[in-house]
Design a protein around this motif. Structure first.
Motif, PDB file in Angstrom:
ATOM      1  N   ARG A  48       1.258   8.956  16.259  1.00  0.00           N
ATOM      2  CA  ARG A  48       2.205   8.044  16.906  1.00  0.00           C
ATOM      3  C   ARG A  48       1.548   7.362  18.106  1.00  0.00           C
ATOM      4  NH1 ARG A  48       3.633  12.399  14.976  1.00  0.00           N
ATOM      5  NH2 ARG A  48       5.609  12.786  13.891  1.00  0.00           N
ATOM      6  N   SER A  49       1.929   6.093  18.351  1.00  0.00           N
ATOM      7  CA  SER A  49       1.360   5.373  19.486  1.00  0.00           C
ATOM      8  C   SER A  49       2.337   4.293  19.921  1.00  0.00           C
ATOM      9  CB  SER A  49       0.030   4.724  19.081  1.00  0.00           C
ATOM     10  OG  SER A  49       0.284   3.627  18.222  1.00  0.00           O
ATOM     11  N   PRO A  50       2.138   3.726  21.127  1.00  0.00           N
ATOM     12  CA  PRO A  50       2.992   2.612  21.539  1.00  0.00           C
ATOM     13  C   PRO A  50       2.930   1.458  20.530  1.00  0.00           C
ATOM     14  CG  PRO A  50       1.746   3.426  23.408  1.00  0.00           C
ATOM     15  CD  PRO A  50       1.206   4.137  22.198  1.00  0.00           C
ATOM     16  N   ASP A  51       1.786   1.248  19.895  1.00  0.00           N
ATOM     17  CA  ASP A  51       1.656   0.139  18.947  1.00  0.00           C
ATOM     18  C   ASP A  51       2.367   0.388  17.627  1.00  0.00           C
ATOM     19  OD1 ASP A  51       0.241  -1.526  20.565  1.00  0.00           O
ATOM     20  OD2 ASP A  51      -1.740  -0.911  19.821  1.00  0.00           O
ATOM     21  N   ASN A  52       2.289   1.626  17.112  1.00  0.00           N
ATOM     22  CA  ASN A  52       2.905   1.837  15.789  1.00  0.00           C
ATOM     23  C   ASN A  52       4.366   2.288  15.879  1.00  0.00           C
ATOM     24  OD1 ASN A  52       2.942   4.735  15.977  1.00  0.00           O
ATOM     25  ND2 ASN A  52       0.842   4.851  15.182  1.00  0.00           N
ATOM     26  N   LEU A  53       4.904   2.380  17.100  1.00  0.00           N
ATOM     27  CA  LEU A  53       6.343   2.611  17.310  1.00  0.00           C
ATOM     28  C   LEU A  53       6.820   3.926  16.687  1.00  0.00           C
ATOM     29  CD1 LEU A  53       7.526  -1.022  16.291  1.00  0.00           C
ATOM     30  CD2 LEU A  53       6.646  -0.273  18.516  1.00  0.00           C
ATOM     31  N   ALA A  54       5.884   4.861  16.478  1.00  0.00           N
ATOM     32  CA  ALA A  54       6.163   6.133  15.786  1.00  0.00           C
ATOM     33  C   ALA A  54       6.588   5.919  14.331  1.00  0.00           C
ATOM     34  CB  ALA A  54       7.178   7.005  16.532  1.00  0.00           C
ATOM     35  N   ASP A  72      15.045   6.596   5.259  1.00  0.00           N
ATOM     36  CA  ASP A  72      14.444   6.951   6.555  1.00  0.00           C
ATOM     37  C   ASP A  72      14.478   5.773   7.546  1.00  0.00           C
ATOM     38  OD1 ASP A  72      14.060   9.578   5.783  1.00  0.00           O
ATOM     39  OD2 ASP A  72      12.095   9.135   4.912  1.00  0.00           O
ATOM     40  N   SER A  73      14.752   6.121   8.821  1.00  0.00           N
ATOM     41  CA  SER A  73      15.196   5.068   9.746  1.00  0.00           C
ATOM     42  C   SER A  73      14.229   4.745  10.878  1.00  0.00           C
ATOM     43  CB  SER A  73      16.566   5.456  10.325  1.00  0.00           C
ATOM     44  OG  SER A  73      16.493   6.684  11.026  1.00  0.00           O
ATOM     45  N   GLY A  74      13.023   5.352  10.897  1.00  0.00           N
ATOM     46  CA  GLY A  74      12.042   4.958  11.912  1.00  0.00           C
ATOM     47  C   GLY A  74      11.988   5.928  13.089  1.00  0.00           C
ATOM     48  N   GLY A  75      10.840   5.907  13.799  1.00  0.00           N
ATOM     49  CA  GLY A  75      10.577   6.902  14.838  1.00  0.00           C
ATOM     50  C   GLY A  75      11.048   6.538  16.230  1.00  0.00           C
ATOM     51  N   THR A  76      11.463   5.282  16.426  1.00  0.00           N
ATOM     52  CA  THR A  76      11.982   4.823  17.731  1.00  0.00           C
ATOM     53  C   THR A  76      12.989   3.716  17.453  1.00  0.00           C
ATOM     54  OG1 THR A  76      10.228   3.158  17.843  1.00  0.00           O
ATOM     55  CG2 THR A  76       9.813   5.236  19.017  1.00  0.00           C
ATOM     56  N   LEU A  77      13.704   3.291  18.497  1.00  0.00           N
ATOM     57  CA  LEU A  77      14.592   2.131  18.334  1.00  0.00           C
ATOM     58  C   LEU A  77      13.774   0.908  17.904  1.00  0.00           C
ATOM     59  CD1 LEU A  77      17.230   0.534  18.668  1.00  0.00           C
ATOM     60  CD2 LEU A  77      16.698   0.314  21.111  1.00  0.00           C
ATOM     61  N   ALA A  78      12.637   0.683  18.568  1.00  0.00           N
ATOM     62  CA  ALA A  78      11.796  -0.465  18.202  1.00  0.00           C
ATOM     63  C   ALA A  78      11.297  -0.333  16.762  1.00  0.00           C
ATOM     64  CB  ALA A  78      10.616  -0.576  19.165  1.00  0.00           C
ATOM     65  N   GLY A  79      11.018   0.906  16.350  1.00  0.00           N
ATOM     66  CA  GLY A  79      10.585   1.146  14.965  1.00  0.00           C
ATOM     67  C   GLY A  79      11.702   0.824  13.977  1.00  0.00           C
ATOM     68  N   ALA A  80      12.939   1.201  14.323  1.00  0.00           N
ATOM     69  CA  ALA A  80      14.088   0.890  13.464  1.00  0.00           C
ATOM     70  C   ALA A  80      14.243  -0.626  13.331  1.00  0.00           C
ATOM     71  CB  ALA A  80      15.354   1.511  14.048  1.00  0.00           C
ATOM     72  N   LYS A  81      14.082  -1.338  14.451  1.00  0.00           N
ATOM     73  CA  LYS A  81      14.214  -2.799  14.409  1.00  0.00           C
ATOM     74  C   LYS A  81      13.100  -3.427  13.585  1.00  0.00           C
ATOM     75  CE  LYS A  81      16.680  -3.434  18.778  1.00  0.00           C
ATOM     76  NZ  LYS A  81      16.604  -3.978  20.144  1.00  0.00           N
ATOM     77  N   ASP A  82      11.919  -2.818  13.616  1.00  0.00           N
ATOM     78  CA  ASP A  82      10.808  -3.345  12.826  1.00  0.00           C
ATOM     79  C   ASP A  82      11.093  -3.176  11.333  1.00  0.00           C
ATOM     80  OD1 ASP A  82       8.251  -4.656  13.037  1.00  0.00           O
ATOM     81  OD2 ASP A  82       7.380  -2.852  12.172  1.00  0.00           O
ATOM     82  N   GLN A  86      11.653  -6.211   8.468  1.00  0.00           N
ATOM     83  CA  GLN A  86      11.001  -6.292   7.157  1.00  0.00           C
ATOM     84  C   GLN A  86      12.034  -6.474   6.048  1.00  0.00           C
ATOM     85  OE1 GLN A  86       7.559  -5.554   6.407  1.00  0.00           O
ATOM     86  NE2 GLN A  86       6.806  -4.818   8.361  1.00  0.00           N
ATOM     87  N   ILE A  87      13.152  -5.737   6.157  1.00  0.00           N
ATOM     88  CA  ILE A  87      14.213  -5.870   5.144  1.00  0.00           C
ATOM     89  C   ILE A  87      14.733  -7.305   5.123  1.00  0.00           C
ATOM     90  CG2 ILE A  87      16.571  -5.153   4.552  1.00  0.00           C
ATOM     91  CD1 ILE A  87      15.847  -2.361   5.702  1.00  0.00           C
ATOM     92  N   ARG A  88      14.847  -7.899   6.298  1.00  0.00           N
ATOM     93  CA  ARG A  88      15.397  -9.260   6.401  1.00  0.00           C
ATOM     94  C   ARG A  88      14.494 -10.324   5.788  1.00  0.00           C
ATOM     95  NH1 ARG A  88      19.420  -7.566   5.829  1.00  0.00           N
ATOM     96  NH2 ARG A  88      20.632  -6.451   7.384  1.00  0.00           N
TER      97      ARG A  88
END
Ligand SMILES: [Zn+2]
Length: 310
Positions: A48-54, A72-82, A86-88
């Motif tokens: 995990r890193s600041p760049d890969n948003l976990a 699965d929903s991502g490792g951070t809020l920013a990860g969830a938004k990323d 992609q889905i969008r």
């Protein structure tokens, strides 16, 4: 002139605010269309890193006329938004259901974001129990590793649970959710698409990188969980980490690796060897896997530790 300068400053401020509130991922997820209406999002394999948003793991989504099912929903809020971003690129349908395949951060730390958008969150009883038990510890470590990219993350265990296999139809896609109990984490859950013979395995399968046997893992039950995968006989596996592949590769890099450790450790225990001797087990057949150096000795120690109590 002054107006132009003001406009420029306003734009600059706006751009900076966007950057600060939504950290851009330097390791974007790689999207693969794995079957009709079914997509895999392949994350980087490093820590995990600041760049890969976990989001250093794989995710998936299934599209129907009614909405989107997210795995699965991502490792951070920013990860969830990323993931949402992609889905969008594929559909503007609402995300209606999130299934968590495990209790590790990247499987569920984005739940609250998607719940706020109107999605239900679902997993097995054991996966939810693992999320609840280890949520605080994992928040500590993931927030440390992701720095500012952690901002706003609010881990929330899945709100709905199943205690046995559950089948559902999502648009044209049939789905089976299969709890397999402790393996990499205290409770793993498979998502099986029988029409496509396609499996989202979560962390029950690692490919291309060394799997991790942590303090929360149970390697013997992990092998039992893998036997469920053998019985399904998937054509394609989207692993928890690594590139999609066939069953033979998953058997080699996950099942056979666990079996090797178990076989070698049991010889050591029979011979009365110390736990430290487990670090000398020859694992070089797997040295091509990513993060081999940092994990293989710890894995052997963990298997010894578990087997002492069998
Ligand atoms: Zn994982």
């Amino acid at each position: 002139m002054k107006t132009n300068l003001h406009r420029y400053l306003a734009l600059l401020l706006c751009a900076l605010t966007t950057l600060i509130t939504t950290p851009l991922s330097a390791n974007p997820l790689q999207m693969i269309n794995v079957a009709d209406n079914v997509y895999a999002l392949i994350g980087p394999m490093e820590q995990r890193s600041p760049d890969n948003l976990a989001n250093n793991a794989n995710f998936g989504f299934i599209v129907s006329d009614q909405g989107v099912l997210l795995i699965d929903s991502g490792g951070t809020l920013a990860g969830a938004k990323d993931i949402e971003r992609q889905i969008r690129t594929i559909t503007d349908k609402p995300i209606t259901l999130v299934i968590n395949t495990g209790g590790q951060d990247h499987r569920w730390f984005g739940n609250s974001y998607f719940a706020a958008l109107g999605a239900d969150t679902l997993t097995s009883v054991q996966t939810q129990a693992d999320q609840t038990a280890r949520g605080d510890n994992q928040s500590d470590s993931t927030s440390r590793l992701t720095g500012d990219s952690w901002n706003g993350t609010d881990p929330q265990p899945a709100q709905q649970t199943i205690s046995a296999n559950k089948s559902l139809t999502f648009g044209d896609t049939q789905i089976q959710i299969i709890p397999v109990g402790p393996a990499h984490t205290g409770g793993e859950t498979l998502v099986w698409l029988p029409q496509h013979k396609l499996l989202f395995s979560g962390d029950t399968v690692y490919l291309d990188r060394m799997l991790g046997i942590g303090g929360q893992s149970q390697h013997l039950n992990w092998l039992a969980a893998f036997a469920t995968i053998d019985a399904l006989n998937p054509t394609t596996i989207i692993p928890g980490h690594g590139m999609p592949a066939d069953l033979a590769k998953a058997q080699k890099e996950t099942r056979d690796y666990l079996t090797l450790l178990r076989t070698e450790v049991s010889k050591l225990i029979e011979d009365g060897a110390d736990m430290e001797d487990a670090t000398n087990i020859d694992q070089s057949a797997y040295s091509y896997l990513k993060v081999y150096d940092s994990l293989h000795k710890r894995n052997a120690l963990r298997v010894y530790e578990e087997m002492e109590w069998e």
